[in-house]
Design an enzyme around this catalytic site. Structure first.
Site, PDB file in Angstrom:
ATOM      1  N   GLU A  78      -7.890   8.983   1.372  1.00 27.51           N
ATOM      2  CA  GLU A  78      -7.295   8.640   0.089  1.00 27.51           C
ATOM      3  C   GLU A  78      -8.328   8.256  -0.960  1.00 27.51           C
ATOM      4  OE1 GLU A  78      -3.089   6.751   1.730  1.00 27.51           O
ATOM      5  OE2 GLU A  78      -4.712   5.400   1.141  1.00 27.51           O
ATOM      6  N   CYS A 111       0.864  -1.188   0.000  1.00 26.44           N
ATOM      7  CA  CYS A 111       0.000   0.000   0.000  1.00 26.44           C
ATOM      8  C   CYS A 111       0.894   1.228   0.000  1.00 26.44           C
ATOM      9  CB  CYS A 111      -0.867   0.048   1.244  1.00 26.44           C
ATOM     10  SG  CYS A 111      -1.958  -1.352   1.487  1.00 26.44           S
TER      11      CYS A 111
END
Length: 272
Positions: free
Chosen positions: A242, A175
C-alpha cells in the site's frame, strides 16, 4: 497481546524514523518493536517528508508490470525511500466470513504506482492476494487514522475475528482504503488529500459507528505517505502492499462498534 502486529507496526516503524518526532505518534514506536512481534525480516530507511506533507516512500523491487486494463504513465517518484516488512506465515485459512468476502469483491481499490499516480483500479480481493502482490500488480492507496481524545489518549481498536486480514489484532483507530470513485479518488494526488479524508469519515462510521460530522474530513491532519509490504501471519494467501496516508485528528467521540469489523475498543495514553 499481539498488539499492533499488523499494518500499524510497519507504519510506526517508519514514522518513528521520520522527522515527525514532535507528534504524538512517535512516542508510541519504542514499545512496538521487540521480541514477540512476529516480524521475521525488517529493513527500514526513511527520508524526511517533503514540503507540504507530501512524502513518498518506495519499496525496492515493486513494479507494476502486467497490470491488466488501460494504464496511464505516471511521473517519477519524488524523495523516494525504501522499507520492507515480512510477517511470519504459517498456513492458509478456509473459514472466511461471508460479509467480509462480499466486501472483498465489492470494494474497488485505487491502484497506483510508486509515486502514487493512479493507474486504474482492482477489487480489494485482487489487491490483497499475495500472488498479485508478488507479481507487482497490487500496489494501492490506503490510510491509517490515529484519533486522539482531548485528554491526549489514542483510540485503539481490536480487529474482529471475522476479518480476513490480520484478525484479532489490536491496531490504531482505523485502517482502510479510499475507493475508486469521484468522492474519494484524488487524481492526480494532491497535498490536501481531499479524497482520502473523505474516505476516513465513511470508514470511521462503518467500523466504529462514529457519526458523520463528529470528526469532519477537514479536521484530519494529513502528515505523510509511506509505502509498505507485509504478508498475513496466519494465512499466507493474503497480504498488503500500500501507499498509506497517515492522518491524525483530535475529537471526543461516541462509538457504536460494528462487530463484523471490530471486537472491542480502548483508549491508551503514551505512557502505556
Amino acid at each position: 497481546q499481539n498488539m499492533l502486529i499488523r499494518r500499524p507496526l510497519a507504519r510506526l516503524l517508519f514514522l518513528s524514523t521520520a522527522t515527525i518526532t514532535t507528534s504524538r505518534v512517535a512516542a508510541w514506536a519504542p514499545k512496538m518493536v521487540g521480541p514477540g512481534w512476529g516480524a521475521t525480516n525488517m529493513r527500514a530507511m526513511m527520508r524526511p517528508p517533503l514540503p507540504g506533507n507530501f512524502a513518498s516512500v518506495v519499496m525496492p523491487g515493486a513494479g507494476l508490470a502486467a497490470l491488466t486494463g488501460p494504464l496511464r504513465h505516471g511521473r517519477s517518484a519524488r524523495g523516494a525511500s525504501s522499507g520492507f516488512l515480512r510477517m511470519a506465515a504459517s498456513g492458509t485459512r478456509t473459514d472466511y466470513d461471508a460479509e467480509q468476502m462480499r466486501l472483498l469483491d465489492a470494494d474497488e481499490c485505487i491502484v497506483v504506482d510508486e509515486a502514487d499516480n493512479v493507474l486504474g483500479h482492482g477489487s480489494k480481493k485482487f489487491c490483497h492476494l499475495m500472488e498479485n502482490i508478488s507479481a507487482g500488480k497490487a500496489l494501492h492507496r490506503a490510510f491509517s487514522v490515529f484519533l486522539f481524545n482531548t485528554e491526549g489518549k489514542l483510540l485503539l481498536q481490536k480487529r474482529s475475528e471475522d476479518k480476513i486480514l490480520f484478525p484479532k489484532r489490536w491496531t490504531n483507530t482505523c485502517c482502510s482504503h479510499p475507493l475508486y470513485n469521484p468522492e474519494e479518488m484524488d487524481d492526480p494526488p494532491t497535498p490536501d488529500a481531499r479524497g482520502v479524508r473523505s474516505a476516513t469519515v465513511r470508514k470511521l462510521e462503518h467500523e466504529l459507528g462514529i457519526k458523520v460530522g463528529a470528526v469532519p474530513a477537514e479536521s484530519m491532519h494529513y502528515m505523510t505517505r509511506i509505502v509498505y509490504k507485509a504478508a498475513v501471519g496466519e494465512d499466507d494467501k493474503w497480504g498488503e502492499h500500500e501507499v498509506d496516508y497517515i492522518l491524525l485528528a483530535t475529537a471526543d467521540v461516541e462509538c457504536d462498534i460494528n462487530p463484523n469489523e471490530v471486537s472491542e475498543i480502548r483508549y491508551a495514553g503514551k505512557e502505556e
